[in-house]
Design an enzyme around this catalytic site. Structure first.
Site, PDB file in Angstrom:
ATOM      1  N   CYS A   2       0.819  -1.204   0.000  1.00 17.73           N
ATOM      2  CA  CYS A   2       0.000   0.000   0.000  1.00 17.73           C
ATOM      3  C   CYS A   2       0.861   1.265   0.000  1.00 17.73           C
ATOM      4  O   CYS A   2       2.017   1.239   0.392  1.00 17.73           O
ATOM      5  CB  CYS A   2      -0.880   0.000   1.225  1.00 17.73           C
ATOM      6  N   ARG A  27       2.412   1.319  -5.807  1.00 15.77           N
ATOM      7  CA  ARG A  27       2.515   0.419  -4.659  1.00 15.77           C
ATOM      8  C   ARG A  27       1.258  -0.422  -4.451  1.00 15.77           C
ATOM      9  O   ARG A  27       1.253  -1.352  -3.652  1.00 15.77           O
ATOM     10  CB  ARG A  27       2.774   1.230  -3.390  1.00 15.77           C
ATOM     11  N   TRP A  75      -3.199  -2.254  -1.696  1.00 15.36           N
ATOM     12  CA  TRP A  75      -2.983  -3.566  -2.322  1.00 15.36           C
ATOM     13  C   TRP A  75      -3.538  -4.564  -1.323  1.00 15.36           C
ATOM     14  O   TRP A  75      -3.000  -4.727  -0.228  1.00 15.36           O
ATOM     15  CB  TRP A  75      -1.494  -3.795  -2.569  1.00 15.36           C
ATOM     16  N   ASN A 101      -0.110   0.209   6.122  1.00 15.20           N
ATOM     17  CA  ASN A 101       0.556  -0.635   5.131  1.00 15.20           C
ATOM     18  C   ASN A 101       1.222  -1.759   5.896  1.00 15.20           C
ATOM     19  O   ASN A 101       2.020  -1.500   6.792  1.00 15.20           O
ATOM     20  CB  ASN A 101       1.610   0.198   4.374  1.00 15.20           C
ATOM     21  N   GLY A 102       0.878  -3.009   5.564  1.00 14.61           N
ATOM     22  CA  GLY A 102       1.474  -4.146   6.280  1.00 14.61           C
ATOM     23  C   GLY A 102       0.403  -5.140   6.666  1.00 14.61           C
ATOM     24  O   GLY A 102      -0.709  -5.107   6.145  1.00 14.61           O
ATOM     25  N   GLU A 486      13.631 -14.389 -16.879  1.00  5.70           N
ATOM     26  CA  GLU A 486      13.227 -12.989 -16.775  1.00  5.70           C
ATOM     27  C   GLU A 486      12.297 -12.605 -17.937  1.00  5.70           C
ATOM     28  O   GLU A 486      11.306 -11.907 -17.750  1.00  5.70           O
ATOM     29  CB  GLU A 486      14.475 -12.101 -16.720  1.00  5.70           C
ATOM     30  N   LYS A 490       8.496 -11.252 -17.402  1.00  4.92           N
ATOM     31  CA  LYS A 490       8.036  -9.948 -17.904  1.00  4.92           C
ATOM     32  C   LYS A 490       6.752 -10.128 -18.705  1.00  4.92           C
ATOM     33  O   LYS A 490       5.808  -9.373 -18.556  1.00  4.92           O
ATOM     34  CB  LYS A 490       9.099  -9.286 -18.796  1.00  4.92           C
ATOM     35  N   GLU A 493       3.695 -11.056 -16.366  1.00  6.73           N
ATOM     36  CA  GLU A 493       3.172 -10.119 -15.381  1.00  6.73           C
ATOM     37  C   GLU A 493       2.460  -8.915 -15.976  1.00  6.73           C
ATOM     38  O   GLU A 493       1.589  -8.346 -15.336  1.00  6.73           O
ATOM     39  CB  GLU A 493       4.249  -9.670 -14.393  1.00  6.73           C
ATOM     40  N   HIS A 509      13.047 -32.751 -21.097  1.00  5.26           N
ATOM     41  CA  HIS A 509      12.675 -33.588 -19.954  1.00  5.26           C
ATOM     42  C   HIS A 509      11.214 -33.389 -19.565  1.00  5.26           C
ATOM     43  O   HIS A 509      10.871 -33.526 -18.395  1.00  5.26           O
ATOM     44  CB  HIS A 509      13.612 -33.303 -18.780  1.00  5.26           C
ATOM     45  N   LYS A 608       4.340  -3.052  -6.473  1.00  2.00           N
ATOM     46  CA  LYS A 608       5.757  -2.868  -6.774  1.00  2.00           C
ATOM     47  C   LYS A 608       6.657  -3.488  -5.722  1.00  2.00           C
ATOM     48  O   LYS A 608       7.664  -4.096  -6.032  1.00  2.00           O
ATOM     49  CB  LYS A 608       6.026  -1.366  -6.897  1.00  2.00           C
TER      50      LYS A 608
HETATM   51  C1  F6R Z   1       9.028  -8.201 -11.489  1.00  2.00           C
HETATM   52  C2  F6R Z   1       9.331  -7.529 -10.236  1.00  2.00           C
HETATM   53  C3  F6R Z   1       9.393  -8.354  -9.009  1.00  2.00           C
HETATM   54  C4  F6R Z   1      10.509  -7.834  -8.089  1.00  2.00           C
HETATM   55  C5  F6R Z   1      10.451  -8.572  -6.746  1.00  2.00           C
HETATM   56  C6  F6R Z   1      11.570  -8.129  -5.816  1.00  2.00           C
HETATM   57  O1  F6R Z   1       9.048  -7.332 -12.561  1.00  2.00           O
HETATM   58  O2  F6R Z   1       9.493  -6.346 -10.188  1.00  2.00           O
HETATM   59  O3  F6R Z   1       9.566  -9.692  -9.298  1.00  2.00           O
HETATM   60  O4  F6R Z   1      11.736  -8.028  -8.694  1.00  2.00           O
HETATM   61  O5  F6R Z   1       9.222  -8.319  -6.132  1.00  2.00           O
HETATM   62  O6  F6R Z   1      11.490  -6.770  -5.556  1.00  2.00           O
HETATM   63  P1  F6R Z   1      12.728  -5.957  -5.033  1.00  2.00           P
HETATM   64  O7  F6R Z   1      13.750  -5.947  -6.112  1.00  2.00           O
HETATM   65  O8  F6R Z   1      12.202  -4.614  -4.716  1.00  2.00           O
HETATM   66  O9  F6R Z   1      13.234  -6.697  -3.816  1.00  2.00           O
END
Ligand code: F6R
Length: 613
Positions: A2, A27, A75, A101-102, A486, A490, A493, A509, A608
């Site tokens: 949040c 967030r 969130w 937040n939490g 990765e 991408k 998500e 496999h 985020k």
């Molecule tokens: C994907 C993404 C997440 C973050 C993960 C860790 O695009 O952004 O997978 O990489 O939540 O976040 P940080 O780097 O802030 O610890």
């Protein structure tokens, strides 16, 4: 998670709060809400959806007035995405209003206790329980003012919180507190802002301090007081916020993700500035200088991260073994923290994180530290919790990352892990000449990324051709196996397309059974030790009707015989190649999401920074 913004001072605060909230929307964006103390009463307006929905609702009701207020973008954790579950929450007794937040882990037992006392709850959230608890404890006649009630309530709570509280009986006072979820206080002239991060504060003041765990701050237009939840006074360190407004604004771009992909050359030049010495063949990392001896003695490096950061950590594992010749392993922080990990002497744990706030990474780092590891951070956000918890570290210097899908932070993390590996390698096995050679190649990365970005239109048109396919594979080997992971992440998500990334050899496999006519398979097939093997894997997919999109090295004409589409990247030593090969994958994911009409910067269900487990 949040986003929180609150204000106390002498200005009408509605618009100021909304402006800050928009900067924090990355967030969480399940619901948004605002509250002020208007004519002596708490006034709350909240709604499911985005800050824009809240603005519409405010317009309908004629707005809120007041020089003290708070707002929140959610969130969802406890309780669905509904208006009643949106923050702010109020109590039913003492005129308390709270944003959070939490996660309050013991909310169920607290709720039972409060229900027995006759409190009636309107929502399913853990946050409302905290508002009620503070209201229950609030008793000015017995000397328990808002600050004391918040302290007392937090002594009963387990879990994570960043909270801001106000009470209509103390209409000049905001109280904020933190444990686990970041909060900072912007210090103005007769006014204060509280926010989840500096981006919501910086257009009003550049002076700020971060609250530490278990700290509480009481703010009025006349001043502030910081203490612990046990009311022991503490003195915070006010610092200059190092955020440029331009870096948190969209400018000419359509989305933050697009902006962040395109600014990667500039970001990496910042990452490298002053750290690469090709003349003497060494890496200069001020943050690690006083730990150089311990690093040289390292017998094992454990790299911890989640999601994209874990993928960077996995590349770090290869780099550490290749360049520094130290045994290395990358681990999901969430798994590591609950194992019984064996940390032998001379172990170095490296937390890899953009935000520096990811709950699992933080806890895993703490676990490694408690067991005797040297704790390092490869982190973007300066002054974040992880940055403060580590013994030392190296910042990414890629600037604020606002798009929920991480792009420039990934490339920055890989770049910094490369620098750290060379820093170590030079002290262990690498000669100055070997070191200078890798560093010279490393210096070319920003320009080479720029060259790849120039092919954006082609990447878009290829993506368009496959846009209706619902299942994709991403395959790579060695250094580019994590890049494949990765690429798949991408795509998943932001475009909600099912994608799997894996080592190309693993495909045989089991996953090869998935391949059917026309299924897109993205191969990272740049020139390297396993190039021929990747070509064989390509043929295996092609023979089963898969469509091949290859990321290959400029000048490789042979690849055209095997692939349906090719994205070229400039030649570079294999160890540095993920910083280039990932770029077309980022652009493909971006275009796929735009073509499918998704909100690129705010993908569904995501936030985020994941500050809860
Ligand atoms: C994907 C993404 C997440 C973050 C993960 C860790 O695009 O952004 O997978 O990489 O939540 O976040 P940080 O780097 O802030 O610890």
């Amino acid at each position: 998670m949040c986003g929180i913004v609150a204000y106390v001072g002498n200005k009408q605060c509605q618009n100021l709060l909304l402006e800050g909230l928009k900067r924090l929307e990355y967030r969480g964006y399940d619901s948004a809400g605002i509250a002020t103390i208007q004519d002596g009463h708490i006034r709350v307006v909240k709604t499911v959806g985005r800050v824009a929905n809240l603005e519409d609702k405010l317009e309908e009701v004629g707005g809120v007035r007041g020089t003290i207020g708070m707002c929140h973008t959610r969130w969802a954790t406890h309780g669905g995405v509904t208006d009643p579950n949106a923050h702010p929450h109020t109590d039913d007794k003492s005129g308390i209003c709270l944003i959070h937040n939490g996660i309050i882990e013991n909310y169920a037992s607290l709720k039972t206790y409060l229900e027995e006392k006759g409190h009636k709850f309107q929502s399913q959230t853990d946050t409302e329980v905290l508002a009620m608890l503070i209201g229950e404890l609030y008793s000015p006649s017995e000397g328990v003012d808002l600050e004391a009630a918040v302290q007392a309530a937090l002594r009963e709570v387990t879990g994570a919180y960043g909270i801001v509280v106000m009470c209509d009986k103390e209409p000049d006072t905001l109280v904020a507190a933190r444990k686990g979820s970041p909060l900072m206080v912007g210090v103005g002239n007769g006014e204060y802002l509280v926010a989840s991060d500096g981006s919501a504060v910086v257009s009003h003041t550049s002076q700020a301090f971060a609250l530490e765990d278990y700290q509480v701050v009481k703010l009025t237009p006349k001043g502030f007081r910081t203490s612990t939840i046990h009311n022991v006074p503490v003195t915070p360190k006010i610092q200059q916020l190092e955020i440029e407004l331009e870096s948190i604004e969209l400018g000419a771009y359509s989305h933050f993700m697009q902006k962040e992909i395109f600014e990667q050359p500039k970001c990496l030049s910042n990452t490298f500035r002053g750290r690469i010495d090709t003349r003497d063949g060494k890496v200069v990392l001020g943050g690690l200088a006083s730990f150089a001896k311990e690093l040289t003695r390292a017998k094992r490096v454990i790299l911890l991260g989640q999601g994209t950061a874990l993928h960077a950590a996995m590349i770090g594992e290869y780099l550490m073994e290749d360049l520094a010749k130290v045994c290395a392993v990358a681990e999901y922080a969430s798994e590591f923290r609950y194992r019984n990990p064996i940390i032998e002497e001379n172990t170095v744990a490296i937390a890899v994180s953009q935000s520096g706030e990811t709950a699992d990474t933080l806890a895993a780092l703490q676990e490694a530290k408690d067991r005797g590891a040297l704790a390092l951070g490869v982190i973007n956000v300066v002054g974040s919790t992880m940055a403060r918890e580590t013994d030392a570290g190296v910042y990414l210097r890629v600037g604020p990352e606002i798009g929920v899908a991480s792009t420039k932070a990934f490339v920055g993390q890989v770049a910094v892990l490369t620098l750290v590996s060379i820093f170590l390698g030079r002290r262990r096995f690498m000669s100055a000449d070997q070191c200078a050679e890798v560093l010279k190649a490393l210096e070319t990365v920003p320009d080479k990324i720029q060259r790849i970005l120039e092919h954006d239109a082609k990447i878009k048109s290829v993506t368009e051709r496959y846009i209706d396919r619902e299942n994709w594979l991403f395959l790579g080997r060695g250094y580019n196996y994590p890049t494949a992971l990765e690429g798949a992440l991408k795509l998943k998500e932001i475009s909600y397309i099912h994608a799997e990334g894996m080592p190309a050899a693993e495909m045989k496999h089991g996953p090869i059974a998935l391949i059917n006519e026309g299924m897109p398979a993205v191969f990272i097939a740049n020139r390297g030790r396993q190039y021929e093997k990747v070509i064989s894997n390509i043929q295996e997919v092609k023979a089963r009707g898969g469509r091949i999109i290859a990321v290959a090295t400029e000048g490789d004409e042979q690849i055209k015989r095997h692939a349906d589409d090719v994205f070229y990247v400039p030649d570079i030593p294999e160890a540095l190649s993920p910083m280039l090969t990932v770029i077309p994958l980022q652009l493909m994911a971006y275009h796929a999401a735009v073509l499918r009409g998704h909100d690129v910067d705010k993908p569904r269900n995501l936030a985020k920074s994941v500050t809860v487990e």
